[in-house]
Design an enzyme around this catalytic site. Structure first.
Site, PDB file in Angstrom:
ATOM      1  N   LYS A 116      45.108  50.258  30.598  1.00 20.78           N
ATOM      2  CA  LYS A 116      43.732  50.664  30.256  1.00 20.78           C
ATOM      3  C   LYS A 116      43.487  52.011  30.945  1.00 20.78           C
ATOM      4  O   LYS A 116      43.266  52.079  32.141  1.00 20.78           O
ATOM      5  CB  LYS A 116      42.798  49.597  30.801  1.00 20.78           C
ATOM      6  CG  LYS A 116      41.404  49.446  30.304  1.00 20.78           C
ATOM      7  CD  LYS A 116      40.566  50.626  30.001  1.00 20.78           C
ATOM      8  CE  LYS A 116      39.358  50.718  30.906  1.00 20.78           C
ATOM      9  NZ  LYS A 116      38.982  52.114  31.111  1.00 20.78           N
ATOM     10  N   GLY A 156      41.174  52.327  41.573  1.00 21.98           N
ATOM     11  CA  GLY A 156      39.803  52.748  41.295  1.00 21.98           C
ATOM     12  C   GLY A 156      38.926  52.546  42.518  1.00 21.98           C
ATOM     13  O   GLY A 156      39.411  52.510  43.653  1.00 21.98           O
ATOM     14  N   SER A 157      37.645  52.388  42.269  1.00 19.24           N
ATOM     15  CA  SER A 157      36.686  52.338  43.379  1.00 19.24           C
ATOM     16  C   SER A 157      36.621  50.948  44.026  1.00 19.24           C
ATOM     17  O   SER A 157      36.996  49.942  43.405  1.00 19.24           O
ATOM     18  CB  SER A 157      35.305  52.720  42.870  1.00 19.24           C
ATOM     19  OG  SER A 157      34.891  51.775  41.913  1.00 19.24           O
ATOM     20  N   VAL A 158      36.103  50.909  45.222  1.00 14.70           N
ATOM     21  CA  VAL A 158      35.952  49.640  45.937  1.00 14.70           C
ATOM     22  C   VAL A 158      35.024  48.703  45.148  1.00 14.70           C
ATOM     23  O   VAL A 158      35.304  47.507  45.004  1.00 14.70           O
ATOM     24  CB  VAL A 158      35.388  49.883  47.359  1.00 14.70           C
ATOM     25  CG1 VAL A 158      35.011  48.564  48.027  1.00 14.70           C
ATOM     26  CG2 VAL A 158      36.401  50.627  48.204  1.00 14.70           C
ATOM     27  N   THR A 210      34.397  48.500  41.925  1.00 10.41           N
ATOM     28  CA  THR A 210      35.064  47.876  40.775  1.00 10.41           C
ATOM     29  C   THR A 210      36.157  46.929  41.266  1.00 10.41           C
ATOM     30  O   THR A 210      36.368  45.864  40.679  1.00 10.41           O
ATOM     31  CB  THR A 210      35.671  48.953  39.841  1.00 10.41           C
ATOM     32  OG1 THR A 210      34.671  49.934  39.577  1.00 10.41           O
ATOM     33  CG2 THR A 210      36.126  48.360  38.533  1.00 10.41           C
ATOM     34  N   GLY A 211      36.821  47.290  42.343  1.00  8.82           N
ATOM     35  CA  GLY A 211      37.867  46.431  42.902  1.00  8.82           C
ATOM     36  C   GLY A 211      37.312  45.057  43.271  1.00  8.82           C
ATOM     37  O   GLY A 211      37.933  44.025  42.993  1.00  8.82           O
ATOM     38  N   GLU A 251      44.301  49.415  44.598  1.00 14.09           N
ATOM     39  CA  GLU A 251      44.417  50.710  45.298  1.00 14.09           C
ATOM     40  C   GLU A 251      43.030  51.334  45.211  1.00 14.09           C
ATOM     41  O   GLU A 251      42.650  51.827  44.140  1.00 14.09           O
ATOM     42  CB  GLU A 251      45.436  51.612  44.583  1.00 14.09           C
ATOM     43  CG  GLU A 251      46.868  51.201  44.755  1.00 14.09           C
ATOM     44  CD  GLU A 251      47.453  51.647  46.085  1.00 14.09           C
ATOM     45  OE1 GLU A 251      46.804  52.418  46.812  1.00 14.09           O
ATOM     46  OE2 GLU A 251      48.564  51.203  46.397  1.00 14.09           O
ATOM     47  N   CYS A 285      41.652  59.903  46.371  1.00 15.56           N
ATOM     48  CA  CYS A 285      41.431  58.788  47.297  1.00 15.56           C
ATOM     49  C   CYS A 285      41.920  59.118  48.701  1.00 15.56           C
ATOM     50  O   CYS A 285      41.374  58.666  49.686  1.00 15.56           O
ATOM     51  CB  CYS A 285      42.152  57.555  46.785  1.00 15.56           C
ATOM     52  SG  CYS A 285      43.916  57.855  46.536  1.00 15.56           S
ATOM     53  N   GLU A 312      32.341  57.068  50.607  1.00 17.46           N
ATOM     54  CA  GLU A 312      33.255  57.933  49.847  1.00 17.46           C
ATOM     55  C   GLU A 312      32.449  58.753  48.839  1.00 17.46           C
ATOM     56  O   GLU A 312      31.754  58.199  47.992  1.00 17.46           O
ATOM     57  CB  GLU A 312      34.292  57.090  49.096  1.00 17.46           C
ATOM     58  CG  GLU A 312      35.320  57.960  48.388  1.00 17.46           C
ATOM     59  CD  GLU A 312      36.263  57.195  47.464  1.00 17.46           C
ATOM     60  OE1 GLU A 312      35.786  56.338  46.698  1.00 17.46           O
ATOM     61  OE2 GLU A 312      37.476  57.472  47.514  1.00 17.46           O
TER      62      GLU A 312
END
Ligand code: NAD
Length: 484
Positions: free
Chosen positions: A175, A227-229, A231-232, A249, A285, A386
């Site tokens: 994706k 991706g971002s925290v 979304t993680g 990651e 990142c 961030e």
């Protein structure tokens, strides 16, 4: 003028539209011009891609590992003559400067070659047991891997992060990021020449519709996310409805720690390079966005830092001499500008940047001057959160223990830089800093085979290494009774 195109996505070896017929626009963030449209894949499309990957799995996983590795190497060879073309497409879609994107594509080729060489490294072990009994361990693939990637290095991530899953014998559904999906589709043109249909499938679309359907799909036992925290966290939660192995990651708020003995001129260079102002406009990142500068160096250092940052050539990403391009979207531009306001309100001193460049040619894109704040306190939001943009915060220190405590005071733990000639201090700090990847007298570079990944909220799992390859296998113990 760009040739606007409606693209399709590759599922099961065919270029298809979305089931709903819906599409998404992708733009050139440097000009605001529309570059094209890609399908907005929904749950039905994702299911179709997963089923194609599942059908391709038995044959692919039975291929000899050496043969799977050869296909990766072949993919790299097919990309090699197209470095220029792919870099240009990536630059148009992502806003990253051309010179940096050439580096991304070249690194991709190198990475594919590296993984090809690991073809026989995911091996198991034998375990001694009672006489006449034998245990041996197999490392076997999961099946279908769902791979979700962010916008900052879309081609590099799409191409390099398929290597480990495929080599381990899995098939994959990728994706790409909604902001810059074109290079992954272009990559597929070469994939189609090397891999059987269904081994690699790409679903274009957004996070809530497309990404989420992939994360929740019961036939995708392994999710790999960059991706971002935020979304993680969501992905981890949503994947738990159907026990899955997840690797993450995520973001960083990384320190670069400058000791009093550091060479000022060389370290100014490291501070600028570590922030990734060039290549990705700070949208990286691993950027060392918190500069812990010893107070004895402060005045000379900051003066030289500002002078160096002001020399960065910001311009149209596609132009050869451009060092710094633009941010990916209006949303990201507004977010970064919001942090710049917050920094000023919190009392940090804006030394340079903090606004759009004056160049009249850059007014339609999401350009932002490289920005440096001084007098930043570790508790300020610009030192804790961030920003993912070209904003460097200088935090002055004089007491080692206090500085280290502050360096470790964020929720993140991805990278860290340490600059000193004092080996004892350097290694002590490397051991005590809370980060998954540390540079001593260096910054930014990744080294193939060296495991990259984060501590704390920066993620789970390691990539770019044997560890990544093994993470795409599951362990099976086989016990043999030779006395039977
Ligand atoms: P993001 O989290 O917004 O999106 C990343 C991907 O996730 C996109 O493809 C998006 O469509 C998808 N997504 C969004 N919501 C989803 C959902 N609910 N379910 C499934 N998928 C979903 O991140 P971004 O803004 O594209 O990228 C920037 C972030 O990525 C930064 O935080 C950066 O630090 C991080 N990053 C980390 C690394 C690393 O190696 N640790 C590398 C690059 C970027």
């Amino acid at each position: 003028m760009v040739d606007v195109k409606t693209h399709r996505m590759p599922i099961g070896g065919e270029w298809v539209e979305s089931e709903s017929g819906k599409t998404m626009e992708t733009i050139n963030p440097a000009t605001g011009e529309k570059l094209g449209e890609v399908p907005l894949a929904n749950g039905t499309d994702v299911d179709r891609a997963v089923r194609a990957a599942k059908r391709a799995f038995p044959d692919w996983s039975r291929l000899e590992p050496k043969e799977r590795g050869k296909r990766l190497s072949d993919l790299g060879k097919r990309i090699a003559p197209r470095v220029e073309e792919i870099s240009r497409l990536e630059t148009l879609d992502s806003g990253n400067p051309l010179v940096g994107m050439r580096g991304d594509v070249l690194r991709t080729i190198e990475t594919l070659e590296y993984y090809a060489g690991l073809a026989y490294e995911f091996r198991g072990q034998t375990i001694p047991g009672v006489h006449g009994r034998l245990n041996y361990v197999l490392q076997q693939p999961f099946g279908v891997v769902g791979r979700i990637i962010p916008y900052n290095h879309p081609f590099q991530f799409a191409a390099t992060r398929l290597a480990a899953p495929l080599l381990a014998g899995n098939t994959i559904v990728i994706k790409p990021p909604e902001q810059a999906p074109l290079s992954a589709l272009e990559l597929y043109r070469e994939i189609a020449e090397v891999f059987p249909p269904g081994v690699v499938n790409i679903v274009t679309g957004d996070g809530p519709t497309t990404g989420d359907a992939l994360v929740r799909h019961p036939e995708v036992p392994r999710i790999a996310f960059i991706g971002s925290v935020e979304t993680g966290r969501l992905i981890m939660r949503n994947a738990s409805d159907w026990i899955k192995k997840v690797s993450l990651e995520l973001g960083g708020k990384n320190p670069m720690i400058v000791f009093p003995d550091a060479d000022v001129d060389k370290t100014v260079g490291l501070a600028v390079a570590g922030m990734n102002f060039t290549r990705s406009q700070g949208q990286s990142c691993g950027s060392t966005s918190r500069l812990f500068l010893h107070e004895s160096l402060h005045d000379e250092f900051v003066e030289k830092l500002v002078a160096r940052v002001r020399k960065i050539r910001i311009g149209m990403p596609i132009e050869e001499e451009t060092e710094m391009g633009c941010l990916i979207s209006k949303e990201q531009f507004d977010k970064v500008m919001g942090y710049i306001r917050v920094g000023q309100e919190e009392g940090a001193k804006l030394l340079t940047g903090g606004k759009k460049p004056d160049d009249p040619r850059l007014q339609n894109g999401f350009f932002l001057e490289p920005t440096v704040f001084d007098g930043v306190k570790s508790t300020m939001r610009i030192a804790q959160e961030e920003i993912f943009g070209p904003v460097l915060s200088v935090i002055t220190w004089n007491d080692y223990e206090t500085m280290l405590e502050q360096a470790n005071s964020v929720i993140y733990g991805l990278t860290a830089g340490i600059v000193t000639g004092d080996l004892k201090k350097a290694h002590e700090t490397a051991a005590r800093v809370e980060a998954g990847y540390v540079w001593i007298n260096g910054c930014s570079n990744h080294f193939l085979a060296a495991p990259f990944g984060g501590w704390k909220q920066s993620g789970l799992g390691r990539e770019e290494s044997l560890e990544e390859l093994l993470s795409y296998t599951q362990t099976k113990n086989v016990n043999v009774n030779l006395n039977f």
